[in-house]
Design a protein around this motif. Structure first.
Motif, PDB file in Angstrom:
ATOM      1  N   LYS A 241     -22.082  22.722   8.545  1.00 39.59           N
ATOM      2  CA  LYS A 241     -22.405  22.453   9.939  1.00 39.59           C
ATOM      3  C   LYS A 241     -23.673  23.190  10.347  1.00 39.59           C
ATOM      4  O   LYS A 241     -23.863  24.364  10.024  1.00 39.59           O
TER       5      LYS A 241
ATOM      6  N   ASN B 282     -25.818  25.091  12.952  1.00 41.55           N
ATOM      7  CA  ASN B 282     -25.543  25.900  14.135  1.00 41.55           C
ATOM      8  C   ASN B 282     -26.788  26.302  14.900  1.00 41.55           C
ATOM      9  O   ASN B 282     -26.702  26.683  16.073  1.00 41.55           O
TER      10      ASN B 282
ATOM     11  N   LYS C 201     -28.887  20.254  16.517  1.00 35.81           N
ATOM     12  CA  LYS C 201     -27.816  20.991  15.844  1.00 35.81           C
ATOM     13  C   LYS C 201     -26.462  20.471  16.311  1.00 35.81           C
ATOM     14  O   LYS C 201     -26.361  19.610  17.163  1.00 35.81           O
ATOM     15  N   GLY C 202     -25.388  20.987  15.679  1.00 35.56           N
ATOM     16  CA  GLY C 202     -24.039  20.608  16.042  1.00 35.56           C
ATOM     17  C   GLY C 202     -23.428  19.541  15.148  1.00 35.56           C
ATOM     18  O   GLY C 202     -22.249  19.235  15.264  1.00 35.56           O
TER      19      GLY C 202
END
Length: 291
Positions: free
Chosen positions: A58, A60, A199-200
């Motif tokens: 992921k 961040n 992001k995310g």
């Protein structure tokens, strides 16, 4: 279901979010994403930018998530599994300078207005090409097949999303970037560009082949990805078995076709579709059970 259920022939790079530290092994604190093919090598993770979840990497913070040196081998097919695409911004899921010139880039955008006017090459965009924003699947297996013998990487290249081709043609762009690494989640030297700051989202898997996958393989991989990473039902249709080199396949559950069972069948269907053919059932000595 495991990382080993994907086609192995021609596989030169495989990074799997569930088995990120080895076949059957997951390490949430890993700083290297292991290459399960054993060919290209592990992706070095930027801990300040990305971290592992239970099934992927992921993003961040801004920057490049992970990188590894570009292979010298010819790349014909790249598959990237990604989820959590934001409503705005864009995701540079995979970037690599190509040895024959130009770049291989797999990018996802949700924005219909890309704000660019220049002709584009080598860039695959899933956003508005072939389906509307409301039709796009949230969890995506993106497959790009490149023709390395063409005048440009764009020529004769094919693009698939979740195993199917868009009705429109994805377009491309010549990017400029430093270095010769495979990069995930951005491009070195472009810390403020859209792909670096978004992001995310999560990258669940990357697979690289030195050959062109068949459309049947692409569809099968996408289905396995949906089952493994996103909890889709498997349908008990035998998709988990390795297909490479399969020349005869008779399944007791699917005895008359994929997803089909007939306890009264007089022929046991060969699901491989190759030359082996169907078994003729000797009704005096054998009969089908449920499986």
């Amino acid at each position: 279901w495991s990382s080993q259920n994907y086609s192995r022939s021609g596989l030169i790079g495989q990074w799997d979010g569930i088995e990120n530290a080895g076949v059957g092994v997951h390490d949430a604190t890993a700083t290297t994403w292991k290459d399960l093919s054993g060919t290209i090598g592990g992706l070095t993770i930027s801990n300040t930018v990305a971290s592992f979840t239970e099934n992927g990497l992921k993003k961040n913070a801004s920057g490049v998530m992970a990188k590894v040196a570009r292979p010298s081998a010819t790349i014909r097919t790249v598959e990237v599994v990604v989820s959590g695409i934001p409503a705005s911004g864009w995701v540079n899921a995979f970037f690599m300078n190509h040895s024959s010139g130009g770049n291989i880039t797999i990018t996802v955008r949700n924005s219909e207005n890309k704000g660019e006017t220049e002709p584009r090459q080598y860039f695959f965009d899933v956003s508005s090409h072939g389906w509307s924003t409301s039709e796009k699947p949230e969890n995506q297996t993106l497959t790009a097949i490149f023709d390395a013998t063409a005048a440009s990487l764009k020529d004769n290249s094919l693009f698939f999303c979740n195993g199917t081709r868009p009705t429109g043609n994805p377009y491309g762009n010549t990017w400029y970037s430093s270095g010769s690494d495979i990069q995930l989640g951005g491009r070195a030297g472009y810390s403020t560009s859209g792909d670096a700051t978004t992001k995310g989202y999560t990258i669940h898997a990357i697979r690289i082949y030195n050959r062109e996958l068949t459309e049947a393989e692409i569809a099968r991989h996408a289905k396995i990805d949906q089952i493994r990473f996103f909890g889709a039902p498997d349908g008990n249709d035998g998709m988990a078995y390795i297909q490479d080199g399969l020349m005869g396949w008779w399944d007791g559950v699917d005895n008359v076709g994929t997803g089909q069972h007939d306890p009264n069948a007089t022929a046991w269907k060969d699901l491989s579709g190759k030359d082996a053919g169907d078994f003729l059932v000797q009704s005096k000595t054998a009969s089908f059970t449920a499986n």
